[in-house]
Write an enzyme that holds these catalytic residues in place. Structure first.
Site, PDB file in Angstrom:
ATOM      1  N   HIS A 151       0.867  -1.184   0.000  1.00 47.19           N
ATOM      2  CA  HIS A 151       0.000   0.000   0.000  1.00 47.19           C
ATOM      3  C   HIS A 151       0.898   1.226   0.000  1.00 47.19           C
ATOM      4  CE1 HIS A 151      -2.906   2.925   1.624  1.00 47.19           C
ATOM      5  NE2 HIS A 151      -3.873   2.061   1.348  1.00 47.19           N
TER       6      HIS A 151
ATOM      7  N   ASP B 152       3.272  -4.361   8.002  1.00 45.00           N
ATOM      8  CA  ASP B 152       2.016  -3.623   7.847  1.00 45.00           C
ATOM      9  C   ASP B 152       0.879  -4.631   7.997  1.00 45.00           C
ATOM     10  OD1 ASP B 152      -0.240  -2.249   7.082  1.00 45.00           O
ATOM     11  OD2 ASP B 152       0.484  -1.696   5.091  1.00 45.00           O
TER      12      ASP B 152
ATOM     13  N   GLN C   6      -4.304  -5.108   6.767  1.00 49.57           N
ATOM     14  CA  GLN C   6      -5.213  -6.059   6.143  1.00 49.57           C
ATOM     15  C   GLN C   6      -5.114  -7.455   6.752  1.00 49.57           C
ATOM     16  OE1 GLN C   6      -7.608  -5.493   3.992  1.00 49.57           O
ATOM     17  NE2 GLN C   6      -7.116  -3.328   3.726  1.00 49.57           N
TER      18      GLN C   6
ATOM     19  N   LYS D  24     -10.336  -0.910  10.538  1.00 46.66           N
ATOM     20  CA  LYS D  24     -10.433  -2.098   9.697  1.00 46.66           C
ATOM     21  C   LYS D  24     -10.733  -3.356  10.505  1.00 46.66           C
ATOM     22  CE  LYS D  24      -7.279  -0.291   6.164  1.00 46.66           C
ATOM     23  NZ  LYS D  24      -8.225  -0.061   5.056  1.00 46.66           N
TER      24      LYS D  24
ATOM     25  N   CYS E 103      -4.660   2.470  -3.830  1.00 42.82           N
ATOM     26  CA  CYS E 103      -3.431   2.957  -3.176  1.00 42.82           C
ATOM     27  C   CYS E 103      -2.288   1.972  -3.380  1.00 42.82           C
ATOM     28  CB  CYS E 103      -3.665   3.211  -1.687  1.00 42.82           C
ATOM     29  SG  CYS E 103      -4.858   4.502  -1.346  1.00 42.82           S
TER      30      CYS E 103
END
Length: 403
Positions: free
Chosen positions: A116, A193, A196, A219, A359
């Site tokens: 991302h 990261d 997700q 999220k 993104c």
């Protein structure tokens, strides 16, 4: 309406919507909304700064949430949990502060083409600022970074590796444990990261042995405006602060300052206590539902959606051939139709999906498509949502090209 949608006021109120943009943000259960409201109605004060009862209540709420988050992701100490606004801010903090600690001219930062933009631009800036080099890892045909690819790209100058846990475009989960172990063999600091990943997968940062882990509350069924950066104490202690002012100081004179202990060194200004409380409530909610239930439902729905897309000859589906490995994310294109047109016509039929570059423009170019549509599933979705989505795809194709 299925029993899981009953937890979500928006989904109860707007039962006509098939909400399939969960990779962008999830809906919020009533328990999270009520927790945020309860804080503002009964505990609202500036935390850490006041000796009066209301301020102490705000401080307790803030720190109890921090401990709950630390336990949830398996951190060794609550002081290793830094509050931010979102994963983007967490990664920007790292891009600035970790590069100041760990990089010098000529060093290398390793990231993947799948990142991302929030896990790409901070490292681009860090490389430019420190006169370092940004090196890219490329996935195999199913969307995985292999150990062989890592070995090819690691050099004696590689100092930092920053990698997504789950791709926001392909839904593929990377082999983090083995990649991190390989990186540590070369004394490389590893940032993950997890924006997700954590909505779909249980996370234990000590078992992964990652040095940093970032995610956003919104999220994982929490409020917007609250994010987390986990970092190993040995690095956080040495890193300079990213923002200054407020409670992040110990002592200030006219020409210099000393900074507060962890975690407050990285938490300048008045913090989002209601957001922290809401995230803690979201964690309780996820634990109550259970990751097993979440995974089972998302795989079942994902297989149904993926098979239906594959049955349409005018649709291209991206990612792993194994539909169970998409972690709720299904990116696709309808031949000859721009994703913005697809998403707009979906909306006219009360189906919410995302269309664009997500993104992730370098990944889009790598895939050779430039942009695509994305339908993303949460456990509260159901077969009716999937069927509505597929019928709408058929309608859109006929709208442009006829039967």
């Amino acid at each position: 309406m299925n029993k899981y949608k009953e937890y979500f006021p928006l989904l109860k109120e707007q039962q006509n919507i098939a909400y399939l943009d969960n990779a962008a943000t999830t809906q919020k259960p009533l328990c999270v909304i009520e927790t945020v409201r309860d804080y503002y109605e009964h505990k609202n004060a500036n935390p850490l700064r006041g000796l009066y009862a209301l301020s102490q209540a705000a401080t307790d709420t803030y720190e109890e949430a921090r401990q709950k988050i630390a336990t949830f992701i398996g951190a060794a100490k609550a002081s290793e949990i830094i509050y931010t606004r979102n994963a983007s801010e967490s990664l920007n903090l790292l891009g600035y502060s970790l590069s100041e600690l760990a990089l010098k001219e000529g060093d290398e930062i390793l990231i993947s083409i799948m990142e991302h933009h929030s896990n790409m631009l901070p490292w681009q800036q860090a490389a430019a600022h420190k006169k370092a080099k940004l090196v890219y890892l490329y996935p195999d045909k199913n969307g995985y970074i292999t150990l062989e690819e890592c070995r090819k790209k690691i050099t004696p100058r590689t100092k930092i590796l920053s990698l997504t846990q789950v791709s926001n475009v392909l839904g593929t989960e990377q082999d983090l444990k083995n990649i991190i172990a390989l990186a540590h063999e070369h004394n490389i600091i590893v940032s993950v990261d997890g924006a997700q990943g954590i909505p779909h997968l249980p996370v234990n940062v000590q078992e992964l042995d990652c040095d940093f882990y970032s995610f956003s509350g919104h999220k994982i069924y929490g409020p917007m405006g609250i994010g987390i950066l986990y970092g190993k104490e040995k690095y956080l202690e040495k890193m300079p602060p990213f923002l200054t002012g407020g409670e992040m100081i110990d002592f200030v004179d006219e020409q210099s300052a000393t900074y507060a202990e962890l975690p407050y060194k990285f938490e300048a200004g008045t913090q989002n206590v209601a957001g922290a409380a809401g995230l803690a409530a979201a964690i309780d909610f996820v634990k109550e539902i259970g990751y097993d239930t979440i995974a089972t439902r998302e795989k079942m729905l994902g297989v149904k959606l993926g098979k239906a897309l594959r049955a349409l000859p005018y649709v291209t589906l991206y990612g792993d051939d194994d539909l169970e490995k998409h972690h709720g994310v299904f990116s696709f294109n309808i031949e000859g139709i721009h994703p913005h047109d697809v998403s707009s016509l979906m909306d006219e039929g009360d189906v919410a999906i995302r269309g664009g570059h997500h993104c992730a423009q370098p990944l889009m170019r790598y895939l050779g498509c430039g942009f695509c549509c994305r339908a993303s599933i949460a456990f509260y979705n159901d077969e009716a949502d999937i069927e509505k989505f597929i019928e709408r795809i058929k309608y859109i194709k006929e709208y442009f090209y006829g039967k």
